[in-house]
Structures are given as structure tokens and as C-alpha cells.
Design an enzyme around this catalytic site. Sequence first.
Site, PDB file in Angstrom:
ATOM      1  N   SER A 103       0.816  -1.210   0.000  1.00  0.00           N
ATOM      2  CA  SER A 103       0.000   0.000   0.000  1.00  0.00           C
ATOM      3  C   SER A 103       0.852   1.264   0.000  1.00  0.00           C
ATOM      4  CB  SER A 103      -0.964  -0.049   1.194  1.00  0.00           C
ATOM      5  OG  SER A 103      -1.942   0.947   1.106  1.00  0.00           O
ATOM      6  N   ASP A 242      -2.387   6.400  -3.463  1.00  0.00           N
ATOM      7  CA  ASP A 242      -1.223   5.757  -2.867  1.00  0.00           C
ATOM      8  C   ASP A 242      -0.751   4.632  -3.779  1.00  0.00           C
ATOM      9  OD1 ASP A 242      -3.248   3.927  -2.384  1.00  0.00           O
ATOM     10  OD2 ASP A 242      -2.511   3.353  -0.413  1.00  0.00           O
ATOM     11  N   ASP A 244      -1.041   1.431  -4.072  1.00  0.00           N
ATOM     12  CA  ASP A 244      -1.944   0.427  -4.643  1.00  0.00           C
ATOM     13  C   ASP A 244      -3.301   1.013  -4.991  1.00  0.00           C
ATOM     14  OD1 ASP A 244      -2.829   0.700  -2.013  1.00  0.00           O
ATOM     15  OD2 ASP A 244      -3.381  -1.404  -1.821  1.00  0.00           O
ATOM     16  N   ASP A 246      -5.774   2.319  -3.381  1.00  0.00           N
ATOM     17  CA  ASP A 246      -7.015   2.084  -2.630  1.00  0.00           C
ATOM     18  C   ASP A 246      -7.345   3.244  -1.698  1.00  0.00           C
ATOM     19  OD1 ASP A 246      -5.135   1.691  -0.623  1.00  0.00           O
ATOM     20  OD2 ASP A 246      -5.999  -0.190   0.102  1.00  0.00           O
TER      21      ASP A 246
END
Length: 447
Positions: A103, A242, A244, A246
Site C-alpha cells: 500500500s 497511494d 496500490d 485504494d
Amino acid sequence: MTRKLFGTDGVRGRANSYPMTAEVALRLGAAAGRYFRPVGAGSPRVVIGKDTRLSGYMLENALTAGLTSTGMNVLLLGPVPTPAVGFLTRSMRADLGVMISASHNPHEDNGIKFFGPDGFKLSDEAEAEIEAILAGEIQPAQPGNIGRAKRIDDGRGRYQEYCKTTFPAGLRLDGLKVVIDCANGAAYRAAPEVLWELGAEVIPLGVEPDGKNINLRCGSTHPEAAAEAVRAHGADVGICLDGDADRVIILDEQGRQADGDQIMALFAARWAEEGRLRDATLVATVMSNLGLERFLSARGLRLERTPVGDRYVVEAMRRGGWNLGGEQSGHIVMTDFATTGDGLLAGLQFLAAMAQTGRKASELSRSFETVPQLLQNVRYAAGQEPLTAPSVQAVIREAEVRLNGSGRLLIRKSGTEPLIRVMAECEDEALLRDVVEEIVAAVKDAA
């Protein structure tokens, strides 16, 4: 059963150190494969996505080996956002989805998280069962039943097309100048392309991943460069994702940040007016600002709080039948559209609000005045439990007495890093600083 390997967002750690080694990833893949494909069952399929970290190649290959060893057929998506894995797990009728990502963490870290066939992250109970299988002897498939692996070229394109279907029909972004910072991460191609196809003038940042620059001075955790780009280009709005994709942070036309609380406030108010907000309820974590709660209450809306972690937000939403939730950090969960936080979809909903109302980003991203909040992180050594120290507990009790009736105090261990997070809210900023500094000092002494 208890979970030791899994944290609040899957398994995470420093690449090539336990538990983020090729050996653990191989066995974890085999354990997950055996969990989803009991001995003698058919040939289930699993989709694997990843972000742009260098270690993703190693972990992708190790997971694939473990999964195919138990008879799972693997579909490799390449770099795609985490929410794309949830979507494609359902869309491609897969039995399991896997995302390789840490992440917002730096490139040295990586992680592995699993999605069930419904596209939602696995429950604590399912993760505990996988750990139990991992701890024992994992029975491999017979030679004739070993799975196959295949790279899928159009997974990202399928996700991009789906993203556009969530945007109001007939609405375009013509005339809007948008800075999009993809954090050199998983959405480095998907996000700019979706915005351009919807008609926006796109100024892309963080779209040159090299395996080591994910989240490096860019993205939602470091929006300074994007804010400068907004001002330099005279952009209408900035969207910072960010690694990833999400989570999202919005920047107004002056480069000022709007966090997840402000984004949720806007969406909750608009959805309530449109009759779309189920049971007049927004789900957020204990970290969300007291100002958000007051904003909702003034409009007859309710805030349902959960522990920290978007998985717990989603679980509460599913239990209560609610359709909007998220975190102050920028995870925005809209279960009408997605099974997890989706930064790109949330960004599109914000842009839709701008296009439909004709209002500036600054007018839409300041729904309420925040109560002063101070958050400090204290790193501690592995094996230490500083929060159990009597000296720390005494300081916490004293702080609670001092804040009684005038603010909030929240102290917790991070679920993904060896950190103690000390957060307090209070209208009296001097008291706020004193309380947090005293607790931080006590935790450092005990750590």
C-alpha cells in the site's frame, strides 16, 4: 484459531525478511490453495495482481508456484490497483484473488492480501484457517492435477472500463484541468487514461515506476509535489493516490488537502439529499475527526465507528447493509461500486460533484471545521509491549481525566508496522499538545 502471520491488511513486512520471503510466500500460496481447493476438488482459478515494487516479481513467482502446486490455475494480472483485484476476482469468476502490495509503505516493504470469490477481503476466521494449514503438512496435488499459470493482458483495461461505468451517464469532464499523482504505483496507467477518456485535461505525476520509487515523495502520503503542480498549472483539482490506489487525497485549486473525512462528508451529504445513503448512516473508524461526527449529526445522519482498518469498515457496512464508509487516511468504500476502498472511483465521484454543481474544489472539500487533532507515531522494538507498562498506563489514565468531556484520546498499535499510534482531539490545543507529548514520552521510555 488465532492469526499470527496476518495483520489488519494481510501479511506485510520488509522484502526478503520474514515473513516477506520467497519461501513463506510459496507456502502461503500452497496453504491458500489448499484452503480454497480441498483435496479431490476441481480446478479453481485465482487472479494475482501486484503494484510496482521490485520485490513483486519474486513474490508473484513464489505465490504462483505454491498455488499451482495444489491444483489452482493462476491468472496473472500484472500491475493493477488493489480494488481492481477485488473487481476482477468477481468479474472473472475466480475462486480467490491475491494482491501483492504494501500500500502506502516504502518500496522496501511488501505484502500479500487475499480476496474471496465475492471480491471482498477474507475474514479474520478465514485467514486463521489458512495459517493453521500453513503450520501443518500441506498436501500437494497429484502430478496430473498441478495447476497452470497464464498472464492476462486485458485485466487493467477491464477495470478501467468498469470505472467509467460508475461515472454519471452523459457527464463529461471537459474543461476541467486535473493533476493526478499515481505515486509511481499500481494505477500509473489506469488513472490518467480513465480521466483522459472522460474528457479531462490531465497532468500526470508519479507515472514512471522503476521498482524503487513507489510512494517516494509522491502520492497520497506525500502530496507536496502534486500541490505545487496544481498551483503551477492553474489546475482545478488534484487527486493523489497511494501505491496500490485504494486510498485518495483531494487537493483544491490552491493545493490545499482534503482528507478522507472531508471527502466522506461531501459524499454523505450529497447521497442523503439524493436518497442514496442507506439508513442515513456513514461508517468510519475511531480515527475520524469529531468534526465529521458533528457535521453528520446536524443533518440527521449517523456515524458508525469501527476499529482502524478498511477491512473492519467494510465488515461493518456489510453487517448493517450500509453503502458508504471509509477512513480519514483516504480509504473511501462505496459498496454500490466496489468491494474495497478505491481511490480512483472516489476521485471520479468528487469530479462528478464538481461537474454537476459547477462549484470549485475548495467549496466542496471543506464541509466542516475539524476539531484540532494530533497524531504521533512511536516505533518500538520487536517483542516489546510498551502499552502494558504500568508507567504508560498511569500516564494514559491521567490524560483521560484531563480530557474528560472536552476531547478524545485513542492509543493503539499499528496493524501493519511496529508503531504505537497516539492520537488525541481537543478544542484546547495547548492541552492537546501536553497530553500527546506526555504519552509519547512515556511510551518511548517503555519501548
